[in-house]
Every structure is written in structure tokens, then in C-alpha cells.
Design an enzyme around this catalytic site. Sequence first.
Site, short mmCIF file in Angstrom:
data_model
loop_
_atom_site.label_atom_id
_atom_site.label_comp_id
_atom_site.label_asym_id
_atom_site.label_seq_id
_atom_site.Cartn_x
_atom_site.Cartn_y
_atom_site.Cartn_z
CG HIS A 44 -65.11 -54.74 21.01
ND1 HIS A 44 -64.31 -54.31 21.96
CD2 HIS A 44 -65.98 -53.56 21.02
CE1 HIS A 44 -64.65 -53.33 22.43
NE2 HIS A 44 -65.71 -52.84 21.94
CB SER A 90 -62.44 -52.96 35.87
OG SER A 90 -61.81 -51.49 35.38
CD GLU A 95 -47.82 -61.84 43.47
OE1 GLU A 95 -47.39 -60.71 43.25
OE2 GLU A 95 -47.80 -62.32 44.65
NE ARG A 131 -57.22 -47.14 25.58
CZ ARG A 131 -56.80 -47.74 26.97
NH1 ARG A 131 -55.46 -47.29 27.35
NH2 ARG A 131 -57.50 -48.55 27.52
CD1 TRP A 132 -54.56 -52.68 18.18
CD2 TRP A 132 -56.13 -52.88 17.06
NE1 TRP A 132 -54.23 -53.47 17.19
CE2 TRP A 132 -55.31 -53.49 16.42
CE3 TRP A 132 -57.46 -52.53 16.42
CZ2 TRP A 132 -55.57 -53.93 15.12
CZ3 TRP A 132 -57.86 -53.08 14.99
CH2 TRP A 132 -56.74 -53.86 14.49
NE ARG A 154 -57.65 -52.49 33.08
CZ ARG A 154 -58.62 -52.03 33.46
NH1 ARG A 154 -59.07 -52.32 34.70
NH2 ARG A 154 -59.44 -51.33 32.73
CG ASP A 177 -58.65 -51.77 28.91
OD1 ASP A 177 -59.91 -51.32 28.20
OD2 ASP A 177 -58.33 -50.95 29.96
N GLY A 178 -58.17 -52.06 25.88
CA GLY A 178 -57.71 -51.33 24.96
C GLY A 178 -58.02 -51.63 23.62
NE ARG A 220 -67.63 -50.07 27.19
CZ ARG A 220 -66.20 -50.25 26.77
NH1 ARG A 220 -65.84 -50.70 25.71
NH2 ARG A 220 -65.30 -50.13 27.79
CB SER A 241 -68.04 -54.88 33.23
OG SER A 241 -68.74 -53.60 33.27
CG LEU A 248 -57.74 -73.81 29.38
CD1 LEU A 248 -56.64 -73.12 30.53
CD2 LEU A 248 -57.53 -72.86 28.13
C1 FPP Z 1 -62.28 -53.44 26.69
O1 FPP Z 1 -61.83 -52.39 25.67
C2 FPP Z 1 -62.65 -54.59 25.89
C3 FPP Z 1 -64.24 -54.97 25.99
C4 FPP Z 1 -65.11 -54.13 26.84
C5 FPP Z 1 -64.62 -56.23 24.95
C6 FPP Z 1 -63.71 -57.16 25.17
C7 FPP Z 1 -64.52 -58.26 24.35
C8 FPP Z 1 -63.48 -59.02 23.21
C9 FPP Z 1 -62.12 -58.81 23.00
C10 FPP Z 1 -64.46 -59.79 22.57
C11 FPP Z 1 -64.83 -60.86 23.41
C12 FPP Z 1 -65.31 -62.08 22.76
C13 FPP Z 1 -65.06 -63.32 23.19
C14 FPP Z 1 -65.18 -64.35 22.37
C15 FPP Z 1 -64.53 -63.66 24.62
P1 FPP Z 1 -62.46 -50.98 25.62
O2 FPP Z 1 -63.32 -51.11 24.43
O3 FPP Z 1 -62.90 -50.49 26.83
O4 FPP Z 1 -61.04 -50.27 24.89
P2 FPP Z 1 -60.68 -48.78 25.47
O5 FPP Z 1 -60.43 -48.56 26.73
O6 FPP Z 1 -59.46 -48.47 24.34
O7 FPP Z 1 -61.83 -47.85 24.86
#
Ligand code: FPP
Length: 269
Positions: free
Chosen positions: A52, A211, A222, A39-40, A203, A35-36, A86, A80, A146
Amino acid sequence: MANLQGYVKPGSIEESLSSQIDFTRLPRHIALIMDGNGRWAKARNLPRLSGHRAGIQSVRDVVETCARLEIEYLTLYALSVDNWKRPATEISGLMRLIIEYMNLELDTLIRENIRFRPIGRIEQLDPAVQQELQKGVARTAACTGLNFNIALNYGGRTEIVDGVKRLLKESLAHGGQIPAVDEDAFTSYLYTAGMPDPDLLIRTSGEMRVSNFLLWQIAYAEFYVTETLWPDFRAQHLFEAILHYQRRERRYGGLSDSFAATEPLANQR
Ligand code: FPP
């Protein structure tokens, strides 16, 4: 036994943290809510998709670190069932990133003996994405290191409903006989059938929510939350999470060892 020699730089924070890890008590299964990213990106005046994209490097890092640590299972939450709310451009961008990741990383996964599996309602994804994922599953099927799961179009409640549907379908196929079901038997109807439950759920970005992730499987996981945003998450942060996990006493609803030992016998009845 895990070997980080040559992977962590001598004198680095990674070396200092990893030297404190008890390699005989590692979590078997780590689940991770990434997550994040938004914001990043926002903090850098970039579009959300750049967050992303930057998060892909964290995925690489965590997969490699788990493989080196000889963790058995890693499950990452990438999309999800509720993320379809979105903007369409963000979803299609994420799909492109997943295809790109599979194309770029598949050879590495095979070389590192990593078995790849997507979990979720994969059949509802774009056929091009499904094809890449299926290729990943087929080409890593014989890998024995893994187990790397990506949760895509995944919902914990959806998974339980899908499990109940499978069970009912099976019972109809057997003349409507309701099978004997207990907790162990029911887990065989979940997407994660045959896998151990997560021991550690991480998380990122400081949010204190589950979530809809692995609702059944995290009953005794944990929970570790870090303020670090997903695109900044690296081996160092994974080591920190594992060290926190190793300080916890897992009781599974029972009593702490020290408490049970000091309680007079008469009071234990
Ligand atoms: C949540 O951050 C992140 C996601 C909904 C997508 C995560 C997906 C990736 C990192 C790429 C996946 C690719 C692979 C190959 C696994 P957010 O957008 O909700 O962040 P925010 O809460 O800061 O808005």
C-alpha cells in the site's frame, strides 16, 4: 490543450505513447480500481502494508499525469465498505497512510490547482482521518483544475441506498411529497452529484471485477484491465489505457456509425 513538454523525457516510452494520444478526445472522467498491492508486497516477501505504501507513489504519478493531461475528473478507489473484513492492522495502516499522504501532498495539490474530494461514508472514519480529509477539501475548494476524488469507505450499493435515503428525507421535509424522479434527477443524490460519469474505468492487477465501484456511474464506461500491479503503475500505463480507450467506439446502446450507414433504409424501420 494538454502540454506534456518537459514532463515526458525525449526518446522515452512515455514520449512515444503520449505522442499517439489525441488530446481532443480525452476521457473527461477516469475512474481507477487500484489493485494488486498485496501481491506486489508478497512477491518481495514484504508485509502487505509495504504494498500500500509503494502504491502511494503511483497515486502521485497518476494525479500529476492527469493534471498535466488536463483530465477533468479522476476517482481512485482506496477503501471499500467491504475492506473492513481485513485485519485491523492493515486498516489502521491504510488510515495512517492516508493521513500521511494528505500531510505531504496538500501543498502540491493546491499548487497544481487540484480540487480534492473524498467520497463514501466518510463520517464513519476515524475522526483524525476525517479532519485531514476535511482540511484537504477546504483548502482546495477554490481550485479549478483536476477534480481528484478518493473513494474511501465507499460502496456502489451503499451510495445508491444513501441517495434514496437523502431523497426520502428531503421529501419528508417537504410534507411527504414524492418529487418527480428520473435518472438525471437521481444522480443529484449521489456522492458524485454534479460530476460527469466516468468514461474510462481502469483496473490494475488483471482482475476482471467491478467490486462495487461507482455502480450507477459506470453504466457506459469503457473498461480497461491491465496486468500491471498498482505499485508499478506509472504515466506509461495511463497513456496505454487512454490509447486503448481512444480505439473504442462508444455506442451507448446505439449502432456503430459504419453499420448504421450501410444498412438499407427499409431495414432501419
Ligand atoms: C487493493 O490491493 C488496494 C487497496 C485495498 C488499498 C489501496 C490504497 C492505497 C494505494 C493507498 C491509498 C492512499 C491514497 C492517498 C489514495 P489489495 O491489497 O487488495 O491487493 P491484492 O489483491 O494483491 O491482495
